[in-house]
Design a protein around this motif. Structure first.
Motif, PDB file in Angstrom:
ATOM      1  N   GLN A 146     -10.884   9.250  -7.639  1.00 11.31           N
ATOM      2  CA  GLN A 146     -11.800  10.177  -7.302  1.00 11.31           C
ATOM      3  C   GLN A 146     -13.041   9.908  -7.234  1.00 11.31           C
ATOM      4  N   LEU A 147     -13.366   9.025  -6.459  1.00 13.02           N
ATOM      5  CA  LEU A 147     -14.730   8.631  -6.326  1.00 13.02           C
ATOM      6  C   LEU A 147     -15.124   9.265  -4.966  1.00 13.02           C
ATOM      7  N   VAL A 148     -14.207   9.490  -3.999  1.00 17.59           N
ATOM      8  CA  VAL A 148     -14.682  10.310  -2.732  1.00 17.59           C
ATOM      9  C   VAL A 148     -13.865  11.720  -2.979  1.00 17.59           C
ATOM     10  N   PHE A 184       0.784  -1.364   0.108  1.00 13.26           N
ATOM     11  CA  PHE A 184      -0.076   0.044   0.116  1.00 13.26           C
ATOM     12  C   PHE A 184       0.773   1.535   0.138  1.00 13.26           C
ATOM     13  N   GLN A 185       2.107   1.217   0.110  1.00  9.74           N
ATOM     14  CA  GLN A 185       3.061   2.450   0.065  1.00  9.74           C
ATOM     15  C   GLN A 185       3.408   2.354  -1.440  1.00  9.74           C
ATOM     16  N   ALA A 230      -8.567   2.910  -0.818  1.00  7.79           N
ATOM     17  CA  ALA A 230      -7.464   3.503  -1.606  1.00  7.79           C
ATOM     18  C   ALA A 230      -7.996   3.672  -3.097  1.00  7.79           C
ATOM     19  N   SER A 231      -8.434   2.641  -3.598  1.00  2.00           N
ATOM     20  CA  SER A 231      -8.932   2.830  -4.987  1.00  2.00           C
ATOM     21  C   SER A 231     -10.170   4.181  -5.315  1.00  2.00           C
ATOM     22  N   GLU A 232     -10.850   4.005  -4.455  1.00  2.11           N
ATOM     23  CA  GLU A 232     -11.704   5.182  -4.331  1.00  2.11           C
ATOM     24  C   GLU A 232     -11.226   6.396  -4.583  1.00  2.11           C
TER      25      GLU A 232
END
Length: 308
Positions: free
Chosen positions: A306-308, A179-180, A300-302
């Motif tokens: 840019q879904l959030v 995740f880094q 993280a994918s959101e």
């Protein structure tokens, strides 16, 4: 005598390879009349064979592809083979987030139903970048389909019970997510493996979020298939790969069987969020069943798309 032994050994090897390439077929004959199916990368390979199989069951099939000429040819072939004229193409570039959003807007305006979404399109192990700065494998194989599915999710819920089938690969087992550095793009094979692991986590979290809302999700390893993925590599590599694929890989029609199974089978519906191989549920490595990682990747994918 040496020649005879050579011939016998060759025949034995040939039949062993044929046996190894045998796979299960989807025997569920369920019709899909009145249903709409969207297949990414439906202009060739497994995607096209899946389109043919589902069109033969009476579904309206939309194939999404960035190559309009090849897609037009594929649409004609799918119509001819399936004897179903309700097949069309819409342009989509999964390496471009704006293209995905534009596609979804057009799709939702044109299509009143979406019953089955097949996230099939994928990039092989290539060192390249999407238009938005993501590694090509992670950007197309995971993030592109993540944005596509989430944007179309309201329509899937409206048409419930509906299904999302995402193609992954058994190579997921060779890597874990970092995740880094989710956008890892150093060693092509490992980048591909991470993207396929992301497909599995995505399926599990989508299934969890869809519980009680009529949307189920399945991850499918279609086997190692004689598809056109080698087009991204050099001529010499393509020639060598063709020999290996002929010996060990299965035809696209056979590779599509588990995809079709998860799209139509009532038996598959009992394994929401499951991982399927050869038309049956398969066991994942323990690290690939971590719900905490699946949730973390979703969040993280959101942010990345840019879904959030």
């Amino acid at each position: 005598m040496y020649v005879l032994y050579t011939i016998l050994a060759s025949l034995v090897s040939f039949f062993i390879l044929k046996w190894l390439k045998k796979r299960r077929y989807c025997t569920d004959l369920k019709r899909l009349d009145g249903k709409t199916v969207l297949i990414t990368g439906g202009s060739s390979g497994i995607g096209k064979e899946t389109a043919i199989a589902l069109a033969m069951r009476g579904a309206r099939v939309v194939i999404a592809s960035r190559d309009a000429d090849r897609a037009g040819k594929a649409v004609r072939e799918i119509k001819f083979t399936s004897r179903n004229l309700d097949v069309c193409h819409m342009e989509l570039d999964l390496a471009n987030l704006r293209s995905i959003r534009d596609f979804c807007k057009s799709f939702l305006q044109r299509e009143k139903r979406l019953d089955i979404l097949v996230n099939n399109a994928a990039m092989p192990s290539v060192l390249d970048w999407t238009d938005d700065g993501f590694s090509m494998c992670f950007g197309v194989n995971h993030l592109g389909h993540f944005l596509l599915t989430n944007t179309l999710l309201p329509r899937l819920k409206e048409c419930a019970p509906s299904r999302v089938v995402t193609l992954t690969c058994s190579n997921y087992k060779y890597q874990k997510l970092d995740f880094q550095d989710l956008n890892y793009n150093l060693l092509p094979f490992f980048t591909y493996c991470r993207s396929k692991l992301a497909n599995i986590y995505f399926t599990q979290e989508l299934a969890r979020m869809g519980e009680g809302k009529g949307v189920s999700a399945y991850a499918v390893h279609p086997g190692f298939v004689q598809s056109g993925w080698t087009c991204h590599f050099s001529f010499i590599f393509r020639m060598l790969a063709q020999v290996v694929m002929w010996m060990f890989f299965v035809p696209c029609e056979m590779g599509a069987q588990t995809v079709v199974y998860c799209a139509v089978s009532d038996a598959a519906a009992k394994h929401n969020g499951g991982y399927f191989v050869d038309c049956r549920p398969a066991t994942l490595r323990p690290f690939a069943r971590d719900s905490g990682v699946a949730r973390k990747l979703w969040e993280a994918s959101e942010r990345l798309v840019q879904l959030v």
